[in-house]
Design a protein around this motif. Structure first.
Motif, mmCIF file in Angstrom:
data_model
loop_
_atom_site.group_PDB
_atom_site.id
_atom_site.type_symbol
_atom_site.label_atom_id
_atom_site.label_comp_id
_atom_site.label_asym_id
_atom_site.label_seq_id
_atom_site.Cartn_x
_atom_site.Cartn_y
_atom_site.Cartn_z
ATOM 1 N N SER A 62 0.802 -1.220 0.000
ATOM 2 C CA SER A 62 0.000 0.000 0.000
ATOM 3 C C SER A 62 0.836 1.272 0.000
ATOM 4 O O SER A 62 0.417 2.289 -0.541
ATOM 5 C CB SER A 62 -0.928 0.037 1.216
ATOM 6 O OG SER A 62 -2.089 -0.717 0.960
ATOM 7 N N CYS A 96 1.494 2.681 -3.339
ATOM 8 C CA CYS A 96 0.360 3.444 -3.859
ATOM 9 C C CYS A 96 0.260 4.797 -3.152
ATOM 10 O O CYS A 96 -0.061 5.807 -3.782
ATOM 11 C CB CYS A 96 -0.930 2.657 -3.688
ATOM 12 S SG CYS A 96 -2.368 3.507 -4.337
ATOM 13 N N THR A 97 0.555 4.835 -1.857
ATOM 14 C CA THR A 97 0.529 6.112 -1.129
ATOM 15 C C THR A 97 1.466 7.104 -1.812
ATOM 16 O O THR A 97 1.112 8.263 -2.037
ATOM 17 C CB THR A 97 0.966 5.907 0.335
ATOM 18 O OG1 THR A 97 0.144 4.913 0.929
ATOM 19 C CG2 THR A 97 0.855 7.195 1.120
ATOM 20 N N GLN A 120 -1.326 -1.788 5.833
ATOM 21 C CA GLN A 120 -1.651 -1.917 4.409
ATOM 22 C C GLN A 120 -3.148 -1.682 4.171
ATOM 23 O O GLN A 120 -3.544 -0.928 3.291
ATOM 24 C CB GLN A 120 -1.254 -3.317 3.930
ATOM 25 C CG GLN A 120 -1.426 -3.551 2.452
ATOM 26 C CD GLN A 120 -1.508 -5.036 2.141
ATOM 27 O OE1 GLN A 120 -2.591 -5.588 2.025
ATOM 28 N NE2 GLN A 120 -0.360 -5.675 2.031
ATOM 29 N N LEU A 121 -3.952 -2.306 4.991
ATOM 30 C CA LEU A 121 -5.406 -2.181 4.844
ATOM 31 C C LEU A 121 -5.851 -0.740 5.098
ATOM 32 O O LEU A 121 -6.610 -0.153 4.323
ATOM 33 C CB LEU A 121 -6.096 -3.128 5.828
ATOM 34 C CG LEU A 121 -7.609 -3.202 5.708
ATOM 35 C CD1 LEU A 121 -7.993 -3.841 4.387
ATOM 36 C CD2 LEU A 121 -8.199 -3.984 6.868
ATOM 37 N N TYR A 169 -5.262 1.747 2.327
ATOM 38 C CA TYR A 169 -6.170 1.705 1.178
ATOM 39 C C TYR A 169 -7.160 2.864 1.278
ATOM 40 O O TYR A 169 -7.353 3.630 0.338
ATOM 41 C CB TYR A 169 -6.904 0.363 1.136
ATOM 42 C CG TYR A 169 -7.801 0.206 -0.077
ATOM 43 C CD1 TYR A 169 -7.306 -0.322 -1.263
ATOM 44 C CD2 TYR A 169 -9.142 0.591 -0.034
ATOM 45 C CE1 TYR A 169 -8.120 -0.469 -2.380
ATOM 46 C CE2 TYR A 169 -9.969 0.446 -1.138
ATOM 47 C CZ TYR A 169 -9.450 -0.089 -2.315
ATOM 48 O OH TYR A 169 -10.258 -0.224 -3.410
ATOM 49 N N SER A 170 -7.740 3.015 2.469
ATOM 50 C CA SER A 170 -8.680 4.125 2.688
ATOM 51 C C SER A 170 -7.958 5.462 2.615
ATOM 52 O O SER A 170 -8.458 6.419 2.022
ATOM 53 C CB SER A 170 -9.347 3.998 4.052
ATOM 54 O OG SER A 170 -9.970 2.744 4.155
ATOM 55 N N ASN A 182 -5.272 6.194 0.981
ATOM 56 C CA ASN A 182 -4.923 6.496 -0.408
ATOM 57 C C ASN A 182 -6.130 7.033 -1.170
ATOM 58 O O ASN A 182 -6.014 7.963 -1.969
ATOM 59 C CB ASN A 182 -4.370 5.253 -1.103
ATOM 60 C CG ASN A 182 -3.047 4.806 -0.495
ATOM 61 O OD1 ASN A 182 -2.396 5.583 0.205
ATOM 62 N ND2 ASN A 182 -2.660 3.573 -0.754
ATOM 63 N N ILE A 196 -5.856 3.218 -7.514
ATOM 64 C CA ILE A 196 -5.938 2.721 -6.136
ATOM 65 C C ILE A 196 -5.386 1.294 -6.022
ATOM 66 O O ILE A 196 -4.931 0.877 -4.956
ATOM 67 C CB ILE A 196 -7.393 2.815 -5.594
ATOM 68 C CG1 ILE A 196 -7.435 2.522 -4.092
ATOM 69 C CG2 ILE A 196 -8.331 1.865 -6.348
ATOM 70 C CD1 ILE A 196 -6.777 3.563 -3.232
ATOM 71 N N ASN A 197 -5.395 0.564 -7.125
ATOM 72 C CA ASN A 197 -4.877 -0.812 -7.085
ATOM 73 C C ASN A 197 -3.388 -0.915 -7.388
ATOM 74 O O ASN A 197 -2.824 -2.004 -7.388
ATOM 75 C CB ASN A 197 -5.648 -1.694 -8.056
ATOM 76 C CG ASN A 197 -7.034 -1.990 -7.530
ATOM 77 O OD1 ASN A 197 -7.200 -2.246 -6.339
ATOM 78 N ND2 ASN A 197 -8.026 -1.899 -8.396
ATOM 79 N N ARG A 254 -0.610 -3.450 -5.673
ATOM 80 C CA ARG A 254 -1.076 -4.766 -5.240
ATOM 81 C C ARG A 254 -0.079 -5.813 -5.746
ATOM 82 O O ARG A 254 0.182 -5.921 -6.930
ATOM 83 C CB ARG A 254 -2.461 -5.056 -5.794
ATOM 84 C CG ARG A 254 -3.028 -6.354 -5.270
ATOM 85 C CD ARG A 254 -4.475 -6.488 -5.615
ATOM 86 N NE ARG A 254 -5.307 -5.642 -4.753
ATOM 87 C CZ ARG A 254 -6.640 -5.583 -4.869
ATOM 88 N NH1 ARG A 254 -7.257 -6.292 -5.783
ATOM 89 N NH2 ARG A 254 -7.325 -4.835 -4.049
#
Ligand SMILES: Nc1ncnc2c1ncn2[C@@H]1O[C@H](COP(=O)(O)OP(=O)(O)OP(=O)(O)O)[C@@H](O)[C@H]1O
Ligand SMILES: [Mg+2]
Lengths: 304, 265
Positions: free
Chosen positions: A45, A48-49, A101-102, A105-106, A108, A209-210, A213
């Motif tokens: 994650s 992605c951030t 990581q979870l 997601y929010s 990001n 957002i993905n 992964r």
């Protein structure tokens, strides 16, 4: 659609550029995976951030350079969170990474405000619109990261982090605050990962957002391929750590060349992650399989 | 000066496995004391050393070192005053790091670690000077990973590391138990030499009664987490293995098991 050498060769520079940028992430993962002996899943994650921060800031009119610095900072924070979950709250290593990581997601999604941000018609540091330049700029970043990491892990703090990863009991007996060392190392690791994410977003011209992964799998593959190729030099060199870092960038480039080749040979893009996971599973199990084979040989010899 | 005041350590408290590793133990050790500690398996020898080092904290009691209360100070924070050598030669050094890097880590024990380079040229010379008298040729192998050294070499190195920065206390937990008899003898000699040179206050756990009698100025025998025998001075100098075993039997009402406490090496 069969494999054509010509079109593969034409895609090689792009694969190498991608490899170099993802190689920077792999160098970040070396900090957790190799130095700290810690499987940190935050990476999936925090990559992605980095991309989200960079893309959002560039869209808001900030320069690509400033945006990258902010991406780095965001990664440092993400790693710190994982580190604190593990050291201060005693949550097991893998779980600490998964939790961050979870949560990211929010975060990001919040940063971007939507599932993806496109970078159109903006001045970028690195882009697939100009691949030779991307290789050059990516190379400069990679070399700077190698130099910075080499210097950092040679300092007193850097050495104490290495000692913490190598032998925690010894580190504490030598007066090292191992919790602080772990937090710092995870922070640095995710900072570098986020920097890589910022470069990836610019290179591909968008952040999704993905994105990220399975990044940890790409990083591990790169590290292992690099180590396999450079094992002798890593063993004997006086600047072994710098060689190890370089080897990860090299490994990432090989990884993307292979991916490009199998995609052109007709592998479905959707099956790519299955393919990558299988390759990494095989490579990770090689040492064990080899040992098993040796053991078997010895047993055979005995029974003769 | 080190003192333990009514110290207790319980493992798995409140369960069927509840076990007092150390029970209401009080003792005072003077500066410069070289104390040998013996006792059967499970007597609490390692637990006491771990309590002093801060690996874990006691449930009850107080530990003071040179006048300051260290009972609940984290392990890494008291490492500037307490150095250790462990039973397992793997534990004393960072095996992925070079010999000189290990020495440099120990050299910084208790000092602030910043962004200065992890080892200086001057230190390197100092390390060579310190390694040479060990007679193991380690001074020529500064950039070898300690994982490649033999157990004896590693224990000698760990001892040297432990002697840096003038610690108030040196804790040795069966640090020769994993070595072959010849090497164990050499490491013990080296121990005595380093202790004398640096005038270190030392607690040495051993399973070898002969060594326990031969070394140090005070001998402590532990049983069930407490001190059973405490012999020092003149009396310790004239002590024999047979006498020690007899006194153990008289006090505890059991025979000493030769397998548990080695008589010879
Ligand atoms: N971490 C632990 N958890 C539970 N019980 C423990 C733990 N450490 C020690 N004990 C128990 O405490 C008692 C004392 O153990 P300790 O290791 O201090 O003995 P020792 O005298 O060093 O023995 P040895 O000669 O075998 O090294 C033993 O009964 C042991 O089972
Ligand atoms: Mg013990």
């Amino acid at each position: 659609m069969g494999f054509s050498l010509g079109s593969f060769l034409r895609s090689c520079p792009g694969a190498i550029a991608q490899g170099i940028i993802y190689g920077i992430m792999a160098m970040g993962v070396i900090v957790s995976y190799r130095i700290l002996n810690y499987s940190d899943l935050t990476v999936d994650s925090s990559l992605c951030t980095g991309g989200a921060v960079t893309a959002t800031l560039i869209t808001a009119g900030f320069s690509p350079g400033v945006s990258l610095l902010c991406a780095l900072a965001a990664g440092l924070v993400a790693g710190t969170v994982t580190g604190l979950l593990h050291t201060a709250l005693k949550i097991p290593a893998i779980l600490s990474g998964i939790l961050t990581q979870l949560a990211l997601y929010s975060v990001n999604l919040r940063i971007m405000g939507k599932p993806n941000v496109t970078l159109l018609n903006t001045e970028l540091l690195i882009s697939l619109r100009n691949i030779p330049r991307a290789i050059l700029i990516g190379g400069c970043f990679a070399i700077s990261v190698i130099a910075a990491m080499y210097l950092f892990f040679g300092t007193e703090i850097g050495c104490s982090i290495r000692a913490t990863g190598s032998n925690e009991k010894m580190a504490r007996a030598q007066g090292i605050n191992t919790s602080f060392g772990k937090v710092l190392a995870l922070s640095v690791s995710n900072g570098i990962t986020a920097l890589s994410g910022g470069l990836i977003a610019q290179y591909q011209g968008y952040c999704d957002i993905n994105m990220g992964r399975g990044a940890i799998v790409i990083a591990l593959a790169s590290i292992i391929i690099g180590e396999a190729v450079f094992s002798r030099i890593i063993e004997t060199s006086k600047i072994s750590f710098a060689v190890r870092l370089f080897s990860a960038v090299f490994g990432a480039s090989i990884y993307y060349l292979v991916i490009t080749a199998v995609l052109q040979a007709g592998l479905n893009t959707g099956d790519l992650k299955l393919f990558s996971a299988a390759v990494v599973a095989i490579v990770l199990s090689l040492p064990h399989l080899k040992a098993m084979k040796k053991g078997k040989v010895r047993n055979d010899a005995k029974s003769e | 000066m080190l003192s333990l005041n009514n110290v207790s350590k319980v493992f798995d408290a409140g369960t069927v496995n509840e076990k007092y590793a150390v029970k209401n133990l009080s003792a005072t050790f003077a500066k410069g004391d070289f104390v040998t500690i013996i006792g059967a398996n499970g007597a609490g020898k390692s637990s006491i050393l771990n309590l002093i080092a801060g690996v874990y904290f006691p449930e009850e009691g107080k530990i003071t070192l040179d006048g300051s209360d260290i009972t609940r100070i984290p392990e890494f924070r008291r490492a500037d005053r307490i150095s250790r050598v462990f039973q397992d030669p793997m534990v004393g050094t960072a095996s992925d790091m070079w010999l000189e890097e290990n020495l440099a880590l120990a050299y910084r024990r208790g000092k602030r670690r910043g962004l200065r380079w992890g080892i200086t040229e001057k230190e390197r010379e100092f390390f060579i000077e310190k390694l040479r008298p060990l007679g193991l040729g380690l001074e020529k192998r500064l950039s070898v990973k300690t994982g490649l050294l033999s157990g004896g070499q590693r224990q000698a190195l760990t001892l040297l590391m432990a002697s840096f920065n003038n610690p108030s206390l040196l804790l040795l937990d069966e640090h020769t138990a994993a070595l072959d008899p010849g090497t164990a003898g050499k490491v013990l000699e080296l121990t005595e030499q380093i202790v004398a040179e640096n005038e270190l206050t030392t607690l040495m756990v051993t399973h070898n009664m002969k060594d326990a009698i031969a070394y140090g100025n005070r001998l402590i025998m532990l049983s069930a987490g407490n001190i059973l025998l405490d012999i020092s001075g003149e009396e310790k100098q004239h002590l024999t293995v047979a006498e020690l075993m007899q006194r153990f039997a008289d006090l505890s009402g059991e025979e000493l098991d030769n397998d548990e406490l080695l008589l010879t090496s």
